[in-house]
Design a protein around this motif. Structure first.
Motif, PDB file in Angstrom:
ATOM      1  N   MET A   1     -33.376 -84.678 -47.234  1.00 39.29           N
ATOM      2  CA  MET A   1     -32.976 -86.062 -47.509  1.00 39.29           C
ATOM      3  C   MET A   1     -34.149 -86.867 -48.060  1.00 39.29           C
ATOM      4  O   MET A   1     -33.979 -87.701 -48.936  1.00 39.29           O
ATOM      5  N   LYS A   2     -35.356 -86.604 -47.536  1.00 44.39           N
ATOM      6  CA  LYS A   2     -36.536 -87.315 -48.032  1.00 44.39           C
ATOM      7  C   LYS A   2     -36.764 -86.986 -49.510  1.00 44.39           C
ATOM      8  O   LYS A   2     -37.058 -87.870 -50.314  1.00 44.39           O
ATOM      9  N   THR A   3     -36.604 -85.712 -49.859  1.00 49.39           N
ATOM     10  CA  THR A   3     -36.797 -85.284 -51.240  1.00 49.39           C
ATOM     11  C   THR A   3     -35.781 -85.940 -52.165  1.00 49.39           C
ATOM     12  O   THR A   3     -36.121 -86.401 -53.253  1.00 49.39           O
TER      13      THR A   3
ATOM     14  N   LYS B   1     -42.309 -99.580 -48.380  1.00 47.63           N
ATOM     15  CA  LYS B   1     -42.523-101.020 -48.559  1.00 47.63           C
ATOM     16  C   LYS B   1     -42.127-101.383 -49.982  1.00 47.63           C
ATOM     17  O   LYS B   1     -42.563-100.744 -50.937  1.00 47.63           O
ATOM     18  N   SER B   2     -41.334-102.421 -50.098  1.00 50.72           N
ATOM     19  CA  SER B   2     -40.932-102.885 -51.428  1.00 50.72           C
ATOM     20  C   SER B   2     -42.084-103.616 -52.087  1.00 50.72           C
ATOM     21  O   SER B   2     -43.081-103.959 -51.458  1.00 50.72           O
TER      22      SER B   2
ATOM     23  N   LYS C   1     -35.409 -93.021 -54.459  1.00 50.40           N
ATOM     24  CA  LYS C   1     -34.247 -93.894 -54.667  1.00 50.40           C
ATOM     25  C   LYS C   1     -34.274 -95.074 -53.696  1.00 50.40           C
ATOM     26  O   LYS C   1     -33.901 -96.191 -54.057  1.00 50.40           O
ATOM     27  N   LEU C   2     -34.718 -94.832 -52.470  1.00 48.37           N
ATOM     28  CA  LEU C   2     -34.826 -95.926 -51.507  1.00 48.37           C
ATOM     29  C   LEU C   2     -35.874 -96.929 -51.959  1.00 48.37           C
ATOM     30  O   LEU C   2     -35.655 -98.139 -51.896  1.00 48.37           O
ATOM     31  N   GLN C   3     -37.016 -96.434 -52.426  1.00 52.07           N
ATOM     32  CA  GLN C   3     -38.067 -97.318 -52.943  1.00 52.07           C
ATOM     33  C   GLN C   3     -37.538 -98.147 -54.105  1.00 52.07           C
ATOM     34  O   GLN C   3     -37.710 -99.365 -54.145  1.00 52.07           O
ATOM     35  N   GLN C   4     -36.865 -97.500 -55.044  1.00 51.37           N
ATOM     36  CA  GLN C   4     -36.305 -98.206 -56.201  1.00 51.37           C
ATOM     37  C   GLN C   4     -35.269 -99.234 -55.761  1.00 51.37           C
ATOM     38  O   GLN C   4     -35.216-100.343 -56.301  1.00 51.37           O
ATOM     39  N   GLY C   5     -34.448 -98.873 -54.777  1.00 49.72           N
ATOM     40  CA  GLY C   5     -33.422 -99.796 -54.287  1.00 49.72           C
ATOM     41  C   GLY C   5     -34.020-101.046 -53.665  1.00 49.72           C
ATOM     42  O   GLY C   5     -33.558-102.164 -53.930  1.00 49.72           O
ATOM     43  N   LEU C   6     -35.049-100.877 -52.842  1.00 49.67           N
ATOM     44  CA  LEU C   6     -35.702-102.040 -52.226  1.00 49.67           C
ATOM     45  C   LEU C   6     -36.334-102.928 -53.290  1.00 49.67           C
ATOM     46  O   LEU C   6     -36.222-104.154 -53.240  1.00 49.67           O
ATOM     47  N   ASP C   7     -36.998-102.298 -54.263  1.00 51.34           N
ATOM     48  CA  ASP C   7     -37.622-103.079 -55.337  1.00 51.34           C
ATOM     49  C   ASP C   7     -36.570-103.837 -56.151  1.00 51.34           C
ATOM     50  O   ASP C   7     -36.788-104.985 -56.555  1.00 51.34           O
TER      51      ASP C   7
END
Length: 148
Positions: free
Chosen positions: A110-112, A6-7, A117-123
């Motif tokens: 992939m999760k590691t 969640k962003s 990075k996905l969290q940072q990207g959404l934010d």
């Protein structure tokens, strides 16, 4: 392994219907690309496809709830994912409380590698929308460095 991200929430200085309309048509995403990056990108109302760093990636709209939520899912990508964009009314009727939810099927490796990075990207997407809605260039944004 399913990963839910969640962003952060951001208050965008646009009313929900106006912000929603930006994301409802996948062709709108192409207009934000630099001219030299548009080659190989195809889009219609419901889908967009492109080659990104050697991978063919597609995204399609799964559902639209006018002015409050749009759900996307992969349409050919290295891993399965879905996104939900939420356009909630803010206290000010001319602003939107915006956030993104992502669900991705990632193996442990992939999760590691990608999880944070996905969290940072959404934010960063949320921060960029807030900045642009207030007439500021998003922090760290360099249009010439966009890679598609």
């Amino acid at each position: 392994m399913a990963v839910d991200i969640k962003s952060k929430r951001g208050v965008v200085s646009k009313p929900p219907y106006e912000l929603y309309m930006t994301f409802v048509d996948m062709r709108n995403f192409v207009q934000f690309l630099p001219e030299e990056k548009k080659q190989g990108v195809t889009a219609d109302f419901d889908t967009i496809h492109a080659e990104v760093q050697g991978f063919n990636i597609g995204v399609k709209v799964m559902s639209r709830t006018p002015y409050s939520k749009i759900e996307y899912a992969d349409d050919g990508a290295p891993f399965h994912f879905s996104l939900k964009l939420h356009f909630d009314p803010a206290q000010d009727p001319y602003k939107t409380d915006f956030h993104i939810e992502m669900n991705a099927d990632l193996n442990f490796m992939m999760k590691t590698i990608l999880g944070s990075k996905l969290q940072q990207g959404l934010d960063k997407v949320v921060d960029a929308l807030v900045d642009m809605s207030e007439g500021r260039m998003p922090e760290g944004f360099d249009p010439s460095s966009m890679k598609v």
